[in-house]
Design an enzyme around this catalytic site. Structure first.
Site, mmCIF file in Angstrom:
data_model
loop_
_atom_site.group_PDB
_atom_site.id
_atom_site.type_symbol
_atom_site.label_atom_id
_atom_site.label_comp_id
_atom_site.label_asym_id
_atom_site.label_seq_id
_atom_site.Cartn_x
_atom_site.Cartn_y
_atom_site.Cartn_z
ATOM 1 N NE ARG A 1 -2.457 1.001 3.591
ATOM 2 C CZ ARG A 1 -3.244 0.974 4.667
ATOM 3 N NH1 ARG A 1 -4.510 0.742 4.558
ATOM 4 N NH2 ARG A 1 -2.719 1.144 5.856
ATOM 5 C CG ASP B 1 7.831 7.648 -2.546
ATOM 6 O OD1 ASP B 1 8.623 7.927 -1.616
ATOM 7 O OD2 ASP B 1 6.793 6.985 -2.368
#
Ligand SMILES: *[C@@H]1O[C@H](CO)[C@@H](O)[C@H](O)[C@H]1NC(C)=O
Ligand SMILES: *[C@@H]1O[C@H](CO)[C@@H](O)[C@H](O)[C@H]1NC(C)=O
Ligand SMILES: *[C@@H]1O[C@H](CO)[C@@H](O)[C@H](O)[C@H]1NC(C)=O
Ligand SMILES: *[C@@H]1O[C@H](CO)[C@@H](O)[C@H](O)[C@H]1NC(C)=O
Ligand SMILES: *[C@@H]1O[C@H](CO)[C@@H](O)[C@H](O)[C@H]1NC(C)=O
Ligand SMILES: *[C@@H]1O[C@H](CO)[C@@H](O)[C@H](O)[C@H]1NC(C)=O
Length: 844
Positions: free
Chosen positions: A535, A652
């Site tokens: 997630r 990221d």
């Protein structure tokens, strides 16, 4: 009893017989002679040193040389006595002053190297390395002599072609006189000693072909075939500037050669065909040979076939000759420049910008460190200046200059127009004000900046060449792979993307599967919690099994993207085009009923974090594996930043976004998310900073400004994590220091970088390699983005190993993480845990 004793004796005998012969194979010891029929074979077997005759009709003409051992191709890469062939049976000996002497049967010296003055008691042998280098290493570890410093016509991986900044002297690779005569021929190749900013090939003393002008420390990456990558790097140190290249592990033999007929070629061995395949050959056409088009003209390589044209504002000097294909007389100004002199000099003139040029020769480097405005003003203010070019040198790592301003005073010769996708830079031509597209100092400078930025991204030497190959290779591979490797059981829809991607006619239709939502619901058991494998800020990831048993990872994007379905699909197709062995492969997408799903290949080993930070499992990752992961991530990131044409900034990068395949090779995940989510999250206007605490560069977290250098920062953090096995967000195990980064930096400063190495792999760890990695990591996490190296430099440093450590700058103290202190860290850490992988920090 007797039996075992004789067995032992036999063993001893075998050892006694075998030991000297195996150790002598790749070495020539002091006092030993290599006879006419003897050879040295490198440990590993790739290269052989011995005597050869290039001409079968004249076997008496013998040379000392090094060649590829593979019997299928005795290709000579180095020759000692180029112009003094031996008539009888020659010998090679190593004297006790470490000099090599080749003599003929009568004892006449045909070739020798200079010895070292004092012959020490212990003279080292001459050793043929598996890279093809004959090396004499002195007892103090320095190189006494090596054949790589004396190239003949061949340039091998690991070799350097240099120009010394001090003496201005440089190495030349010199062709053979003819295919069966190794004597020095007409053609030679090396760095231009005048400027060091370009490579030249000469025919005798005259330039014959010229490379584009260099714009900073650069690595060019060329994808030859699956698993074979060639990196070519220009390295500028205080002492010298050099060109070197390396190939990825396991690649077939690869070499550059200057042929006796005047071609500079890059060749790779094709084992199937048992022949050398030419990957590239320069000059590529007559039009691109030096000065072919005459003064004030350029060779337009974007035309087919390449042809000569006049520079903007110029016309053929002899129109009749020009139209009949004789370009030597070049071009002349259509309209004379107004008289120049007095004070300003800039009045009445302006500049025409010609983008995507290999700029002309005979330039001079104006004093460095100017802005684009200053560079334009320098040229406008000097009556003899006819053109200028300006490049931003963000990629030039070691030197202080941040820009390059070059100016031309005389004739403009040997320019070329290059396909914009392959590089080139903008040439500003001085013209009368009425004809100008830009005026000096004003609009010109803004244009210069605007143009300079995209150009810098592709500011690679020889980019054009590598690009052609890259396109060709990718297109070919995709065509076959999209058919073969995409999942069985998926309906494939054909989408024509060539216009969106700007590839023109290079790509045919691209097969990109659009998968029905129903199929995905079935595959993931209606997004069952038990099948959720991850997630992040962009959504949840499920393991799915499609019809036909194909296991995939399905990413269900959260709905807060404001992209339309069509836009999303276009982005996904774009991202699917990014294929690299260090990126997770996107297999398809789905856009039904407001849902946006991406289907990726499934990697069973999951994220790097799950192993790296698990004290029970981390020992699986020994040092060679970790170094492989570091290099792989670096290559993947370089591809995203530079080689893919899209310039994707990951934003990221972190341990959990690096997935490992079955062989523990890294694949970067989530790399297209910034694109998929559109630019609004990228720019500071949403005031939202996306990323994960600890990996976010200071300028990004405080000002919302990000660039490829912010990814470099995250890479540096990841690198330090991999070496140390410590989480950047860890609170234990980093002693009294506020962060992993400041801990690493303090250890480094005290010369104890080795203490950072994860104890669970200390046994397999090479101190040199680890220390180089830590050094690179600390450079990547510098506070000032402009001091961080580009990924191209990082890849080059890692590929070239500790040899490059000497030229690296010393990392400065990372003040930011220390200044931030513990308080702010803790609160953000909470945030990190809450959202698991993704933290959204509020920008200023
Ligand atoms: C080195 O060789 C020379 C000539 O062959 C000899 O005269 C000299 O004694 C040798 N030196 C040593 C240290 O062996
Ligand atoms: C060969 O040896 C001589 C005498 O020692 C020396 O002067 C010369 O420089 C050597 N040649 C080379 C190519 O080093
Ligand atoms: C090299 O130069 C020589 C002499 O100037 C000339 O005859 C020859 O054609 C040139 N070679 C090529 C390939 O241009
Ligand atoms: C070698 O040559 C064959 C035949 O031309 C070709 O099919 C194959 O792709 C080549 N292999 C490589 C690695 O380039
Ligand atoms: C003008 O340019 C020429 C050629 O580059 C150079 O020699 C000269 O010094 C320059 N003049 C000034 C005033 O900078
Ligand atoms: C060049 O300019 C930059 C910023 O403008 C400065 O940081 C750097 O020190 C300058 N370099 C030199 C060599 O003057």
């Amino acid at each position: 009893m007797d039996l075992s004793r004789s067995a032992v004796l036999l063993l001893l005998l075998l050892l006694a017989v075998c030991f000297p012969c195996s150790s002598a194979e790749d070495q020539l010891a002091v006092g030993e002679k290599l006879l006419a029929e003897q050879t040295l074979v490198s440990d590993g077997g790739a290269f052989t040193l011995g005597f050869f005759s290039p001409d079968d009709d004249d076997p008496a003409r013998r040379y000392l040389g090094i060649w590829y051992s593979n019997p299928g191709h005795r290709t000579v890469v180095w020759v000692a006595n180029r112009d003094a062939p031996a008539a009888g049976a020659p010998t090679l000996a190593l004297a006790n002053d470490s000099s090599l002497v080749m003599s003929d049967a009568d004892g006449r010296v045909l070739w020798n190297t200079t010895g070292v003055g004092s012959s020490s008691s212990q003279t080292a042998p001459a050793e043929l390395g598996n890279d093809g280098n004959l090396l004499i290493q002195l007892p103090d570890g320095t190189v006494g002599w090596q054949s790589f410093d004396h190239p003949t016509d061949t340039f091998l991986p690991g070799m350097k072609v240099r120009v010394s900044h001090r003496t201005g002297k440089g190495d030349r690779i010199v062709s053979w006189r003819s295919p069966d005569d190794p004597a020095p021929g007409r053609f030679s190749y090396g760095l231009d000693p005048g400027t060091s900013l370009q490579l030249l090939m000469w025919n005798g003393t005259r330039p014959y072909w010229r490379s584009p002008v260099w714009k900073g420390y650069a690595v060019a990456t060329m994808y030859v075939s699956a698993g074979t990558v060639i990196y070519t790097a220009i390295v500028d140190t205080d002492e010298e500037i050099s060109l070197a290249f390396s190939v990825s592990g396991g690649a077939a033999p690869t070499r550059y050669v200057v042929t006796s007929s005047g071609k500079f070629q890059l060749l790779i061995w094709n084992g199937t065909r048992s022949a050398w395949a030419t990957l590239q050959s320069w000059p590529s056409s007559e039009c691109t040979t030096y000065r072919h088009c005459g003064a004030y003209a350029y060779c337009d390589t974007t035309a087919a076939p390449a042809t000569c044209r006049c520079l903007d504002g110029f016309e053929p000097a002899k129109p009749a000759e020009w139209t009949s294909g004789r370009f030597g007389q070049g071009c002349r100004r259509k309209e004379a420049l107004p008289p120049c002199g007095g004070g300003g000099g800039g009045n009445g003139v302006g500049f025409i910008a010609m983008p995507s040029m290999k700029v002309p020769d005979k330039f001079s480097l104006d004093a460095g460190n100017r802005s684009a405005e200053e560079c334009a003003a320098r040229c406008a203010g000097n009556c003899s200046c006819v053109a200028y070019a300006y490049a931003n040198l963000q990629s030039s790592s070691a030197k202080g200059d941040v820009s390059r301003c070059i100016v031309w005073a005389g004739e403009l010769v040997d320019a070329q127009m290059i396909d914009p996708r392959w590089g080139g830079e903008t040439l500003y031509l001085r013209v009368p004000a009425a004809a100008a597209s830009t005026s000096p100092g004003g609009k010109a400078s803004r244009n210069a900046v605007k143009i300079a930025v995209p150009v810098v991204a592709s500011a690679l030497l020889l980019t054009c060449i590598f690009f052609v190959w890259f396109c060709r290779y990718r297109d070919k591979r995709r065509k076959t792979e999209s058919q073969k490797k995409l999942m069985p059981g998926i309906r494939t829809g054909t989408t024509n993307t060539s216009s969106e991607i700007g590839e023109g006619d290079r790509t045919g239709d691209l097969e990109f599967p659009s998968i029905g939502f129903g199929d995905i619901v079935a595959a993931t058991d209606n997004f069952s919690k038990t099948l959720m494998i991850g997630r992040g800020g962009f959504g949840k990831v499920y393991k799915g099994t499609l019809d036909g048993g194909h296991v995939v990872a399905v990413k269900r994007l959260s709905k807060d993207s404001d992209q339309g379905a069509e836009e999303f699909k276009n982005e996904a197709i774009l991202i699917a085009k990014l294929q690299h062995r260090n990126l997770v492969r996107l297999l398809g997408c789905c856009t039904e009923g407001g849902e946006k799903l991406l289907i990726y290949e499934y990697l069973p080993n999951k994220g790097l974090d799950a192993i790296l930070f698990d004290s029970g499992r981390k020992s699986v990752l020994d040092w060679p594996t970790r170094l492989g992961i570091i290099k792989g991530v670096a290559r993947g990131l370089l591809y995203l930043h530079q080689d893919s044409r899209l310039t994707v900034i990951h934003r990221d990068l972190k341990a959990s976004n690096v997935l490992l395949d079955a062989e523990m090779r890294p694949k970067i995940a989530d790399f297209g998310m910034a694109k998929i989510f559109g630019d609004n999250q990228v720019k500071a206007n949403t005031r939202k900073v996306v990323g994960t605490y600890g990996y976010i560069a200071p300028e990004y977290s405080t000002e919302g400004v990000f660039s490829d250098k912010s990814d470099v920062y995250s890479f540096g953090v990841l690198l330090l994590e991999i070496v140390s096995g410590i989480r950047v967000s860890a609170t234990e195990g980093i002693m009294e220091f506020p962060s992993l980064i400041s801990y690493a930096w303090h250890l480094w400063r005290e010369g104890k970088a080795g203490k950072l190495v994860d104890p669970s792999m200390a046994g397999s760890c090479s101190q040199d390699e680890a220390s180089l990695c830590i050094h690179v990591g600390l450079l990547c996490v510098e506070d000032d983005p402009s001091r961080r190296p580009l990924m191209s430099s990082v890849v080059s440093i890692l590929e070239n190993g500790s040899a490059s450590a000497l030229s690296l700058p010393t990392p400065v103290q990372p003040a930011f993480v220390e200044m931030m202190g513990e308080k702010s860290q803790r609160s953000d850490l909470e945030n990190t845990r809450n959202t698991m992988a993704m933290t959204v920090l509020q920008g200023r």
